[in-house]
Design an enzyme around this catalytic site. Structure first.
Site, PDB file in Angstrom:
ATOM      1  N   ARG A  17     -44.922  10.394  17.678  1.00  0.00           N
ATOM      2  CA  ARG A  17     -43.806  11.035  18.396  1.00  0.00           C
ATOM      3  C   ARG A  17     -42.540  11.020  17.523  1.00  0.00           C
ATOM      4  O   ARG A  17     -42.092  12.035  17.039  1.00  0.00           O
ATOM      5  CB  ARG A  17     -43.586  10.314  19.743  1.00  0.00           C
ATOM      6  CG  ARG A  17     -42.708  11.089  20.720  1.00  0.00           C
ATOM      7  CD  ARG A  17     -41.237  10.921  20.464  1.00  0.00           C
ATOM      8  NE  ARG A  17     -40.790   9.533  20.524  1.00  0.00           N
ATOM      9  CZ  ARG A  17     -39.574   9.154  20.157  1.00  0.00           C
ATOM     10  NH1 ARG A  17     -38.695  10.028  19.710  1.00  0.00           N
ATOM     11  NH2 ARG A  17     -39.232   7.877  20.199  1.00  0.00           N
ATOM     12  N   HIS A 211     -34.273   1.805  13.768  1.00  0.00           N
ATOM     13  CA  HIS A 211     -34.414   2.662  12.577  1.00  0.00           C
ATOM     14  C   HIS A 211     -33.928   1.923  11.336  1.00  0.00           C
ATOM     15  O   HIS A 211     -33.116   1.003  11.420  1.00  0.00           O
ATOM     16  CB  HIS A 211     -33.676   3.987  12.791  1.00  0.00           C
ATOM     17  CG  HIS A 211     -34.491   4.946  13.592  1.00  0.00           C
ATOM     18  ND1 HIS A 211     -35.108   6.033  13.042  1.00  0.00           N
ATOM     19  CD2 HIS A 211     -34.837   4.939  14.903  1.00  0.00           C
ATOM     20  CE1 HIS A 211     -35.789   6.671  13.977  1.00  0.00           C
ATOM     21  NE2 HIS A 211     -35.645   6.022  15.121  1.00  0.00           N
ATOM     22  N   CYS A 242     -34.212  11.211  15.063  1.00  0.00           N
ATOM     23  CA  CYS A 242     -33.901  12.151  16.144  1.00  0.00           C
ATOM     24  C   CYS A 242     -33.250  13.393  15.544  1.00  0.00           C
ATOM     25  O   CYS A 242     -32.199  13.290  14.910  1.00  0.00           O
ATOM     26  CB  CYS A 242     -32.962  11.484  17.154  1.00  0.00           C
ATOM     27  SG  CYS A 242     -32.387  12.645  18.408  1.00  0.00           S
TER      28      CYS A 242
HETATM   29  N1  COA Z   1     -41.304  20.579  28.579  1.00  0.00           N
HETATM   30  C1  COA Z   1     -41.494  21.874  28.269  1.00  0.00           C
HETATM   31  N2  COA Z   1     -40.588  22.845  28.526  1.00  0.00           N
HETATM   32  C2  COA Z   1     -39.457  22.468  29.151  1.00  0.00           C
HETATM   33  C3  COA Z   1     -39.202  21.144  29.501  1.00  0.00           C
HETATM   34  C4  COA Z   1     -40.172  20.172  29.200  1.00  0.00           C
HETATM   35  N3  COA Z   1     -40.003  18.895  29.480  1.00  0.00           N
HETATM   36  N4  COA Z   1     -38.006  21.088  30.095  1.00  0.00           N
HETATM   37  C5  COA Z   1     -37.512  22.327  30.117  1.00  0.00           C
HETATM   38  N5  COA Z   1     -38.389  23.169  29.541  1.00  0.00           N
HETATM   39  C6  COA Z   1     -38.251  24.606  29.343  1.00  0.00           C
HETATM   40  C7  COA Z   1     -37.854  25.339  30.607  1.00  0.00           C
HETATM   41  O1  COA Z   1     -38.994  25.679  31.340  1.00  0.00           O
HETATM   42  C8  COA Z   1     -37.160  26.554  30.058  1.00  0.00           C
HETATM   43  O2  COA Z   1     -38.113  27.445  29.574  1.00  0.00           O
HETATM   44  P1  COA Z   1     -37.840  29.057  29.565  1.00  0.00           P
HETATM   45  O3  COA Z   1     -36.667  29.268  28.642  1.00  0.00           O
HETATM   46  O4  COA Z   1     -39.119  29.605  29.027  1.00  0.00           O
HETATM   47  O5  COA Z   1     -37.553  29.399  30.976  1.00  0.00           O
HETATM   48  C9  COA Z   1     -36.414  25.994  28.847  1.00  0.00           C
HETATM   49  O6  COA Z   1     -37.147  24.830  28.452  1.00  0.00           O
HETATM   50  C10 COA Z   1     -34.975  25.627  29.136  1.00  0.00           C
HETATM   51  O7  COA Z   1     -34.953  24.783  30.288  1.00  0.00           O
HETATM   52  P2  COA Z   1     -33.658  23.952  30.686  1.00  0.00           P
HETATM   53  O8  COA Z   1     -33.976  23.115  31.862  1.00  0.00           O
HETATM   54  O9  COA Z   1     -32.470  24.902  30.790  1.00  0.00           O
HETATM   55  O10 COA Z   1     -33.483  22.992  29.467  1.00  0.00           O
HETATM   56  P3  COA Z   1     -32.391  22.945  28.335  1.00  0.00           P
HETATM   57  O11 COA Z   1     -32.431  24.175  27.487  1.00  0.00           O
HETATM   58  O12 COA Z   1     -31.085  22.558  28.934  1.00  0.00           O
HETATM   59  O13 COA Z   1     -32.966  21.721  27.462  1.00  0.00           O
HETATM   60  C11 COA Z   1     -34.304  19.732  27.489  1.00  0.00           C
HETATM   61  C12 COA Z   1     -33.092  20.441  28.042  1.00  0.00           C
HETATM   62  C13 COA Z   1     -34.214  18.298  27.932  1.00  0.00           C
HETATM   63  C14 COA Z   1     -35.556  20.363  28.033  1.00  0.00           C
HETATM   64  C15 COA Z   1     -34.315  19.860  25.947  1.00  0.00           C
HETATM   65  O14 COA Z   1     -33.048  19.563  25.450  1.00  0.00           O
HETATM   66  C16 COA Z   1     -35.330  18.933  25.306  1.00  0.00           C
HETATM   67  O15 COA Z   1     -36.529  19.121  25.438  1.00  0.00           O
HETATM   68  N6  COA Z   1     -34.872  17.918  24.592  1.00  0.00           N
HETATM   69  C17 COA Z   1     -35.751  16.997  23.943  1.00  0.00           C
HETATM   70  C18 COA Z   1     -34.988  16.176  22.979  1.00  0.00           C
HETATM   71  C19 COA Z   1     -35.875  15.268  22.190  1.00  0.00           C
HETATM   72  O16 COA Z   1     -37.091  15.254  22.276  1.00  0.00           O
HETATM   73  N7  COA Z   1     -35.229  14.484  21.334  1.00  0.00           N
HETATM   74  C20 COA Z   1     -35.886  13.580  20.473  1.00  0.00           C
HETATM   75  C21 COA Z   1     -36.427  12.387  21.159  1.00  0.00           C
HETATM   76  S1  COA Z   1     -35.196  11.201  21.505  1.00  0.00           S
HETATM   77 ZN    ZN Z   2     -36.416   6.790  16.931  1.00  0.00          ZN
END
Ligand code: COA
Ligand code: ZN
Length: 303
Positions: A17, A211, A242
């Protein structure tokens, strides 16, 4: 330096991950599977397999359902499989994919929470409560990001970490992970915060995710042990970081942690020799020049 060395220390492997998410070109899912199999074969007992996040945010994790479908059952006998999730949608998909333990990521600093998951802390906490309600049997760990410092806000007061800990515990979380997301912590800080957090958590499992950006990963593990922690998240090959934290670099390498812990008499249950075979795959498929020491020199003898 360490007052009392525990006979055993648990290492939670986060390369699939934390390590993979920071690799820009997509890693063939078959390569990921071979690496995960290699890691599991080394005796690792807990592994963060993937994350259920927006593929727009982290395209590398687009194959999370496939990875979970293969490994939840395959590793069930010997290894706990974990996935990171940022919201209810991710938790639901993880559950539907067979995952029964998730790391819910929430940052101590407001600016990093917004950069990482595009929400305020309050919104993240509200979603955590929704997850507990919708999926009561899903085991929740809280990954408290930027617990030792933030790339945007700088120093993070220990009081803020403890307050957030209390809030996530009230949401039904049963494990706490304090994350040094950008590798800024020093050993004095790690020891002090570990002690305070340990006191608050009581018997609840607690881990540190440290880290190695500034070369303090191993010494911070020792400081954590001194602070009463015997569980650490590390990443094979030293991969990690990240993508939403400027300056974040590799995690502490699992092979370096295993080597050090065995040398000081703390067992991890992991075979360094077998682990280095998995690290060789990481070099072959992903990154030939690792930051890890043992990954570069190899094992002279099984520790
Ligand atoms: N898995 C898959 N797709 C997801 C999701 C999830 N957990 N959460 C939201 N989405 C999709 C929505 O369905 C939407 O899809 P669409 O554009 O096809 O309709 C899109 O993502 C945007 O959804 P929204 O709720 O508006 O999310 P956002 O754009 O505000 O993003 C997160 C928020 C949390 C989903 C996004 O920032 C994210 O995945 N961050 C992960 C950060 C990460 O992994 N960091 C490293 C580890 S610490
Ligand atoms: Zn980390």
């Amino acid at each position: 330096m360490i007052e009392k060395i525990p006979p055993a220390v648990t290492l939670v492997e986060v390369c699939p991950r934390d390590g993979f998410q920071n690799v820009r070109t997509f890693i063939d899912t078959e390569y990921k599977k071979r690496i995960i199999r290699g890691l599991a074969a080394s005796g690792i007992t807990e592994i963060e397999l993937t994350s259920f996040v927006s593929p727009k945010a982290i395209p590398q994790m687009a194959d999370s359902a496939e990875i979970a479908a293969v490994f939840v059952d395959e590793l069930a006998a010997n290894c706990r499989t974990i996935a990171l999730v940022p919201n209810l949608k991710g938790a639901q998909t993880a559950w539907d994919s067979g995952i029964r333990t998730v790391s819910y990521v929430i940052s101590v600093s407001a600016a990093h929470n917004m950069a990482n998951v595009r929400r305020t802390s309050e919104e993240s906490l509200a979603d955590l409560r929704r997850i507990k309600c919708a999926l009561p049997d899903l085991k929740l760990r809280a990954d408290l990001a930027t617990a030792f410092g933030c790339p945007f806000e700088g120093a993070v007061p220990p009081g803020a970490v403890l307050r957030l800990m209390e809030k996530v515990l009230n949401c039904g979380v049963s494990e706490i992970v304090l994350c040094d997301t950008i590798g800024i912590a020093d050993p004095v800080q790690v020891q002090a915060l570990s002690k305070q957090a340990r006191k608050m958590c009581g018997e609840l499992p607690m881990a540190l995710h440290l880290h190695d950006t500034r070369g303090m990963g191993l010494v911070n593990i020792c400081a954590g042990i001194d602070g009463g922690i015997s569980r650490f998240e590390t990443s094979a090959g030293g991969l990690g970081g990240c993508p939403f934290a400027p300056g974040a670099a590799g995690n502490t390498a699992t092979e370096d942690a295993v080597n050090m812990l065995h040398a000081i008499g703390a067992d991890t249950g992991i075979s360094l020799e077998a682990l280095l075979k998995a690290v060789a795959l990481i070099k072959q498929y992903i990154k030939p020049d690792l930051t890890s020491r043992m990954g570069n020199i190899g094992a002279c003898e099984e520790a």
